[in-house]
Design an enzyme around this catalytic site. Structure first.
Site, PDB file in Angstrom:
ATOM      1  N   CYS A 145     -21.176  -4.387 -24.463  1.00  0.00           N
ATOM      2  CA  CYS A 145     -20.728  -3.031 -24.802  1.00  0.00           C
ATOM      3  C   CYS A 145     -20.975  -2.677 -26.267  1.00  0.00           C
ATOM      4  CB  CYS A 145     -19.257  -2.852 -24.431  1.00  0.00           C
ATOM      5  SG  CYS A 145     -18.099  -3.871 -25.393  1.00  0.00           S
ATOM      6  N   HIS A 196     -13.327  -3.075 -25.457  1.00  0.00           N
ATOM      7  CA  HIS A 196     -14.496  -2.411 -24.866  1.00  0.00           C
ATOM      8  C   HIS A 196     -14.753  -1.104 -25.591  1.00  0.00           C
ATOM      9  CE1 HIS A 196     -17.479  -1.920 -21.693  1.00  0.00           C
ATOM     10  NE2 HIS A 196     -17.101  -0.664 -21.560  1.00  0.00           N
ATOM     11  N   HIS A 213     -21.918   3.379 -21.303  1.00  0.00           N
ATOM     12  CA  HIS A 213     -21.486   2.061 -21.776  1.00  0.00           C
ATOM     13  C   HIS A 213     -22.152   0.962 -20.959  1.00  0.00           C
ATOM     14  CE1 HIS A 213     -18.160   1.433 -18.551  1.00  0.00           C
ATOM     15  NE2 HIS A 213     -18.936   2.417 -18.169  1.00  0.00           N
TER      16      HIS A 213
END
Length: 220
Positions: A125, A176, A188
């Site tokens: 990520c 994240h 993402h």
């Protein structure tokens, strides 16, 4: 066998004369049945077209499957094609952020890889976010937790604009990050086994895990 051994006085010659026509009849009947069966097999309307149809289906689907890295028909991505075009042409989006969005959209379908920082090896990520923002000259920290300290905090989710960084986690701990692309969605690299994709902030797993957002200087 002699003539005396045959019943009712039949001779070998007389018996042979009777058997030959019977054998000939059977042979001719077998040939006739074979001749009728061959055209029936050759003209079977189900077998050949079925094979042709299957090959045509594979030929039609294979190119589309090989190109489509992301499922645009999924709930998260249903209007994605139109959204991409609209965002790239939006007059309110600065040229630098438009570059960020274009680069992020170009990476859709890139495989996830833990620790990955480039499209050749894949992305995690923060690797994806860092790679995209480097295209406009912004270097970000390597991990999402550190990225959450960059720029200006956006406390109202309704105030998000394209290019904002959105952060997720649990118990207040960031684990994240993604890039907001407008209309309640963000791009993402989700996790192992998934490709770079677009997901929704409005509902579902990521909506529940949302923690905060940050706006970098490039957004203004």
């Amino acid at each position: 066998m002699t003539t005396a051994q045959l019943p009712h006085g039949h001779s070998i010659a007389r018996t042979a004369r009777r058997e030959i026509p019977r054998l000939l009849q059977r042979f001719l009947l077998a040939m006739a049945l074979t001749a009728c069966a061959v055209p029936a097999i050759a003209s079977n309307p189900e077998q050949a077209p079925a094979s042709t149809t299957a090959q045509a289906t594979v030929a039609t689907l294979a190119p589309a499957d090989s190109v489509a890295s992301i499922d645009l028909a999924s709930p998260d991505n249903a209007p994605l094609a139109e959204q991409i075009a609209a965002l790239q042409a939006a007059p309110t989006t600065t040229s630098r952020i438009r570059t960020v969005l274009q680069r992020a959209f170009a990476l859709l379908g890139t495989p996830y890889r833990w620790g990955g920082t480039n499209p050749d090896s894949g992305f995690d990520c923060s690797g994806l976010v860092g790679y995209v923002f480097r295209t406009i000259g912004i270097d970000l920290p390597r991990v999402s937790r550190a990225m959450a300290n960059e720029g200006t905090a956006i406390t109202d989710r309704a105030a998000l604009v394209e290019g904002d960084l959105v952060f997720f986690g649990k118990r207040g701990r960031v684990d994240h990050v993604g890039i907001y692309v407008g209309e309640g969605k963000f791009v993402h690299a989700p996790r192992t086994g998934r490709d770079v994709t677009v997901s929704s902030l409005a509902s579902g797993y990521w909506s529940q895990k949302y923690l905060q957002a940050r706006r970098l200087a490039a957004d203004t």
